[in-house]
Scaffold this active site. Sequence first.
Site, PDB file in Angstrom:
ATOM      1  N   VAL A 141       0.831  -1.212   0.000  1.00  0.00           N
ATOM      2  CA  VAL A 141       0.000   0.000   0.000  1.00  0.00           C
ATOM      3  C   VAL A 141       0.867   1.265   0.000  1.00  0.00           C
ATOM      4  O   VAL A 141       0.632   2.193  -0.782  1.00  0.00           O
ATOM      5  CB  VAL A 141      -0.976   0.001   1.203  1.00  0.00           C
ATOM      6  CG1 VAL A 141      -1.918   1.200   1.113  1.00  0.00           C
ATOM      7  CG2 VAL A 141      -1.770  -1.293   1.255  1.00  0.00           C
TER       8      VAL A 141
ATOM      9  N   ILE B 105     -13.039   0.101  -2.350  1.00  0.00           N
ATOM     10  CA  ILE B 105     -14.477   0.439  -2.406  1.00  0.00           C
ATOM     11  C   ILE B 105     -14.745   1.591  -1.435  1.00  0.00           C
ATOM     12  O   ILE B 105     -14.423   1.479  -0.248  1.00  0.00           O
ATOM     13  CB  ILE B 105     -15.355  -0.774  -2.015  1.00  0.00           C
ATOM     14  CG1 ILE B 105     -15.026  -1.997  -2.872  1.00  0.00           C
ATOM     15  CG2 ILE B 105     -16.826  -0.423  -2.110  1.00  0.00           C
ATOM     16  CD1 ILE B 105     -15.824  -3.237  -2.492  1.00  0.00           C
TER      17      ILE B 105
ATOM     18  N   ASP C 158      -9.501 -10.482   9.883  1.00  0.00           N
ATOM     19  CA  ASP C 158      -9.455  -9.273   9.053  1.00  0.00           C
ATOM     20  C   ASP C 158     -10.880  -8.841   8.673  1.00  0.00           C
ATOM     21  O   ASP C 158     -11.232  -7.658   8.797  1.00  0.00           O
ATOM     22  CB  ASP C 158      -8.609  -9.538   7.799  1.00  0.00           C
ATOM     23  CG  ASP C 158      -8.566  -8.337   6.894  1.00  0.00           C
ATOM     24  OD1 ASP C 158      -7.816  -7.391   7.199  1.00  0.00           O
ATOM     25  OD2 ASP C 158      -9.304  -8.316   5.896  1.00  0.00           O
TER      26      ASP C 158
ATOM     27  N   LYS D 266     -13.098  -5.396   9.867  1.00  0.00           N
ATOM     28  CA  LYS D 266     -13.838  -4.513   8.957  1.00  0.00           C
ATOM     29  C   LYS D 266     -15.317  -4.444   9.362  1.00  0.00           C
ATOM     30  O   LYS D 266     -15.928  -3.377   9.317  1.00  0.00           O
ATOM     31  CB  LYS D 266     -13.704  -5.027   7.524  1.00  0.00           C
ATOM     32  CG  LYS D 266     -12.266  -4.921   7.005  1.00  0.00           C
ATOM     33  CD  LYS D 266     -12.058  -5.733   5.741  1.00  0.00           C
ATOM     34  CE  LYS D 266     -10.642  -5.673   5.241  1.00  0.00           C
ATOM     35  NZ  LYS D 266     -10.339  -6.666   4.215  1.00  0.00           N
TER      36      LYS D 266
END
Length: 440
Positions: free
Chosen positions: A20, A143, A208, A212
């Site tokens: 990232v 998104i 994970d 979220k």
Amino acid sequence: MSNPSISKPLKLGIAGLGTVGAGVVRLLQANAQAVTHKAGRSIEIVAISAKSKNKDRGIDLSHIQWVDNPMDLVSHPDIDVIVELIGGASGIAYDLVCAALKAHKGVVTANKALIALHGNELAKLAEEKNVPLLFEAAVAGGIPVIKTIKEALTPDRLKRIGGILNGTCNYILTAMAKTGCAFNDILKETQELGYAEADPSMDIDGFDAAHKLAILASLGFGHTIHFKDVFVEGIRGINPDDLRYAKELGYTIKLIGIAQQHHDERIELRVHPALLPCDTPLARVDGVTNAVFTEGEFSGRLMLEGAGAGEGPTSTAVSADIIDIARGSTIPMWGTDWKELTPATVVSRNEFNKAYYIRLMVQDKPGVVADIATILKEHNVSLRSLLQHGATNDTDDTPIVPIILVTHKTKEESLLQALQAIQQLPVITEKHIMLRIEEA
Ligand SMILES: NC(=O)C1=CN([C@@H]2O[C@H](COP(=O)(O)OP(=O)(O)OC[C@H]3O[C@@H](n4cnc5c(N)ncnc54)[C@H](OP(=O)(O)O)[C@@H]3O)[C@@H](O)[C@H]2O)C=CC1
Ligand SMILES: N[C@@H](CC=O)C(=O)O
Ligand code: NA
């Protein structure tokens, strides 16, 4: 930071230059002109930090100052905003974000573990210091779901939020269904593609996705969520046979996360593999793609779909947050003042009420099905269908065969008790697989 001067550049310190971090540098360099126009001022990467200085990251870092210790980014007098892309709920990422906020510096992070576990404390700190803390990339990568819930859906009351929240698991399950390959071979691919977390058990054990989901539930329902209250089951137990049997029954298997408000205001928070009818929108979401749906009183049902992981989409989300800060965004971290959040009362697993897929491995002897059916009846579990494949090896006296049961909707507590009793039958040869069916 509270009164950004439109004429001055926004100066960044970026910590973490992996998938990232390197992606953010690449994007901001490649699109510098457009980003400047959209931000209303230029965005400068002043300093960077990662573990190894000499790693070739395929990006031009020659004009950017290197610091060995990411904490030095906070004390750097020229830096306005810290971009935390190291990862992890504790340790350096936590220390860095806290220190940045305390030093009145804005923060952009992609770190879902950090936000899920420490979000409220960080929101309080950010609001006290009057600095932005943005985290669009933390949920479903590229998104724009945080923005959608925080801004576009903000006047509505959401009742249900969920979807496919982990690209690694979705990629693995899709590939397993298509190729019949074993789990571990496909996991390696997701690591090479930069989708998996540094510790991939965070992905495959469901944590994970649960991070979220906790973030989405806080944002969407206005509750503080204790991460330990999220029910989490990963995909380690799924094998290609289950995907095949599910397909025979008209379903596909996906790791899903669902946050649902009950009539009594309690919420259900669960992450687990589930059978989805093949003709439903979520069932068609394949590979690294994520999909997030919301159901609101006024807004109705909405579904966003796109890449949930990977360099390009995730660095777009991080860069959009940076641009928001450059423009002077003042929306609080949870979309509302942190003091307005109320503690969630979470429904226990025993109260889940679903239809279930169960795979039992049994010795193929007369009376087995009758014994199983008797136990299910004793526990008030009603069967919808039963699938049994005969043994392929005719020479074996006591072949081991799978029996696939599909139940009607039942309380999970009753089914767990029934399965405990079934597991004691001498004909059962291994631990059963139990998967929930998500019809809608
Ligand atoms: N990968 C993805 O698709 C997505 C990731 N995220 C989140 O983004 C964050 C970063 O993920 P990703 O880029 O994949 O992770 P990587 O493992 O690829 O990169 C982590 C970076 O942090 C650096 N680092 C590790 N420890 C330290 C330390 N002690 N001090 C300084 N730097 C350190 C590493 O340095 P070095 O390179 O030198 O080893 C590396 O550059 C995580 O929070 C992740 O959950 C969110 C959405 C999608
Ligand atoms: N490891 C995560 C990355 C994005 O959040 C995933 O696979 O979805
Ligand atoms: Na996102």
